[in-house]
Design an enzyme around this catalytic site. Structure first.
Site, mmCIF file in Angstrom:
data_model
loop_
_atom_site.group_PDB
_atom_site.id
_atom_site.type_symbol
_atom_site.label_atom_id
_atom_site.label_comp_id
_atom_site.label_asym_id
_atom_site.label_seq_id
_atom_site.Cartn_x
_atom_site.Cartn_y
_atom_site.Cartn_z
ATOM 1 C CG HIS A 287 38.808 62.649 -22.990
ATOM 2 N ND1 HIS A 287 38.982 63.332 -21.527
ATOM 3 C CD2 HIS A 287 38.636 61.443 -22.499
ATOM 4 C CE1 HIS A 287 38.721 62.695 -20.655
ATOM 5 N NE2 HIS A 287 38.678 61.483 -21.207
ATOM 6 C CD GLU B 253 37.779 60.656 -17.441
ATOM 7 O OE1 GLU B 253 38.673 61.152 -18.146
ATOM 8 O OE2 GLU B 253 37.244 59.746 -17.888
ATOM 9 C CG HIS C 1 35.555 57.840 -22.291
ATOM 10 N ND1 HIS C 1 35.178 57.901 -20.913
ATOM 11 C CD2 HIS C 1 36.942 58.295 -22.143
ATOM 12 C CE1 HIS C 1 36.024 58.443 -20.050
ATOM 13 N NE2 HIS C 1 37.033 58.657 -20.892
ATOM 14 C CD GLU C 2 39.629 57.894 -24.645
ATOM 15 O OE1 GLU C 2 40.027 58.998 -24.663
ATOM 16 O OE2 GLU C 2 39.613 56.818 -23.863
HETATM 17 ZN ZN ZN Z 1 38.698 59.675 -20.161
#
Ligand code: ZN
Length: 508
Positions: A274, A300, A270-271
């Site tokens: 980003h 997101e 997830h990160e």
């Molecule tokens: Zn996030």
């Protein structure tokens, strides 16, 4: 080249420098600063915020920006300068109505609030955080009211003003429609799947997963997904997050639990999602007002695209699952890839948003969205939060949190003053499905995943989203990329197809 633009540029450079310093302090506070320093560091943060404010909003800047915005001057500007002028005017619109002393007091308050929230969470006692949160909410209402008065739209909801900071163009009205669609189409579907899943769920073996080994694997995994270690840092914090000074210094953090392997794996994917966004921003706009991701929702969409759509697919794991098995041979030796895929996609309504499965995730956001709206419009006060929270969890997810720690205190956002932020999580999730649908049409994405070649996927996203930073907004990017503005039906369709395949078929 505009000489007038050159005259205001030093203000932006100074403002951006203060912002970078603030980001670094925020990173430090979350990852390694000593707890006793927070109170004092909060003063430094307050002063630096002032430097930012004075640089970005002052009479000289305002006068020159007005001139630059006039038709004649504006047409002389390069497209990047035009985007900066527009963004700058937005920043002024957000900050100007707020008295400087109140802004500084507020920044100092939120700089301390993180620690108070952490203490309350540790003690599992909402009343420890409640007075501080009430102060934050009071500021939020007051600031939004100042901005409402300064704006032309008298009818605008206070909550709309907060949404503007995270998701320009997405109003309460639009979000109400989006969440209504979720309630109408997804909630009954989820209830159906939850019934089936309780019989078919498969979990990874309950075992201890050595933290050092998790750390090593996650570092490797971040690199596999595309994290550039020459421009990025991996850290550790209570709550995984990502931040960046600019596109050449991107920081992401993770958190490890000995008894939970999935948490660290999916947080790191997830990160990294980003981080890829920020790495991909064009160097021509580095350290300018438009040199960051365009909105929280778009950000997101990238993290959740990698975490869920890519990261929970069998094709993604095919080339790398053996490496995970080799890292944890005793625990995973007898877990086939099929079982692993079922385990990481199991549906189970839970109390914790960040641990939620892909299917029930947006319901966690729905709870926060409705609660925040009530709070801003004074339908409820901070003291009512635990009760309202628990009722909404019961209503939408069919469970009641067993404690404040696992309920209303679980997320740090409100301690940071981030009201209006949560909807971006659901919005981003829905956007990621729209983007995926587009990619399926134009590239052999599954073949890329299966062969462990993630570069074409990254390049495509860079070309259509990353490089622009804030030069284009969410809907502009989506329209150019997919041919239409935000459309939630791809998300609903994606979830229905995937989970029908996983749970409605006869195979396990
Ligand atoms: Zn996030």
């Amino acid at each position: 080249m505009s000489t007038l633009f050159d005259e205001i540029k030093p203000y932006m450079d100074k403002g951006m420098a203060a912002k970078a310093a603030l980001t670094l302090l925020e990173w430090d506070q979350e990852t390694s600063a000593p707890p006793m320093g927070a109170e004092w560091t909060a003063k430094i943060i307050g002063e630096l915020s002032n430097v930012y404010l004075e640089s970005m909003v002052n009479d000289d800047v305002k006068k020159k920006l007005e001139k630059l915005h006039s038709e004649k001057e504006f047409s002389q500007l390069s497209s990047i300068e035009q985007a900066i002028v527009k963004e700058w005017k937005n920043v002024i619109k957000q900050l100007e109505p707020i008295p400087q002393n109140e802004y500084q007091a507020y920044t100092e308050l939120v700089a301390k609030a993180g620690n108070i929230w952490a203490k309350a969470k540790e003690k599992n006692d909402f009343s420890v955080f409640s007075p501080c949160l009430q102060e934050i909410v009071d500021y939020k209402r007051k600031f939004a009211t100042y901005r409402k008065k300064a704006g032309k739209d008298r009818k605008i909801e206070l909550y709309d003003i907060l949404l503007e900071d995270y998701e320009p163009g997405f109003t309460t009205k639009k979000l109400d429609e989006f969440f209504e669609q979720i309630k109408k189409e997804l909630v009954p579907f989820i209830q159906k799947i939850v019934k089936k899943s309780s019989k078919k769920n498969y979990c990874l073996p309950k075992a201890k997963y050595d933290i050092e080994k998790q750390r090593e694997f996650c570092k490797w995994l971040a690199g596999y997904v595309g994290f550039d270690f020459s421009k990025g840092v991996l850290g550790e914090s209570e709550h995984p997050f990502s931040t960046n000074l600019h596109n050449h210094d991107v920081r992401i953090s993770n958190h490890f639990y000995e008894d939970n392997l999935e948490s660290a794996i999916f947080s790191i994917i997830h990160e990294t999602g980003h981080a890829l966004y920020e790495f991909g921003i064009d160097n021509e706009i580095t350290m300018t007002l438009v040199g960051f991701g365009t909105s929280m929702g778009m950000h997101e969409s990238q993290s959740r695209f990698y975490e869920n759509i890519i990261g929970r697919s069998e094709k993604f794991w095919k080339p790398i699952y053996s490496k995970l098995q080799e890292t944890f041979p005793e625990q995973l030796e007898n877990v086939s890839i099929k079982d692993f895929i079922h385990a990481i996609n199991r549906v189970e309504p839970g109390m914790i948003r960040t641990e939620a499965d892909e299917l029930t995730y947006s319901l966690h956001v729905l709870v926060r969205y409705e609660t925040e709206k009530m709070l801003l419009s004074k339908k409820i006060e901070v003291k009512d939060l635990p009760k309202v929270w628990n009722e909404k969890y019961q209503e939408y997810l069919g469970i009641s949190p067993d404690s404040d720690k696992n309920g209303v205190l679980q997320d740090v956002h409100w301690a940071c003053g981030d009201f209006g932020y949560f909807p971006s999580y659901a919005l981003g999730t829905a956007i990621s499905a729209q983007i995926y649908n587009n990619m399926l049409e134009i590239m052999p994405i599954e073949e890329y995943l299966e062969s462990g070649n993630l570069l074409p996927i990254r390049d495509y996203l860079k070309e259509h989203i990353y490089q622009y930073g804030k030069r284009k907004n969410t809907n502009e990017l989506l329209k150019e990329m997919t041919g239409e503005e935000f459309n939630a039906s791809y998300y609903i369709q994606y979830l229905k197809e995937k989970y029908t395949r996983l749970y409605d078929s006869n195979e396990k």
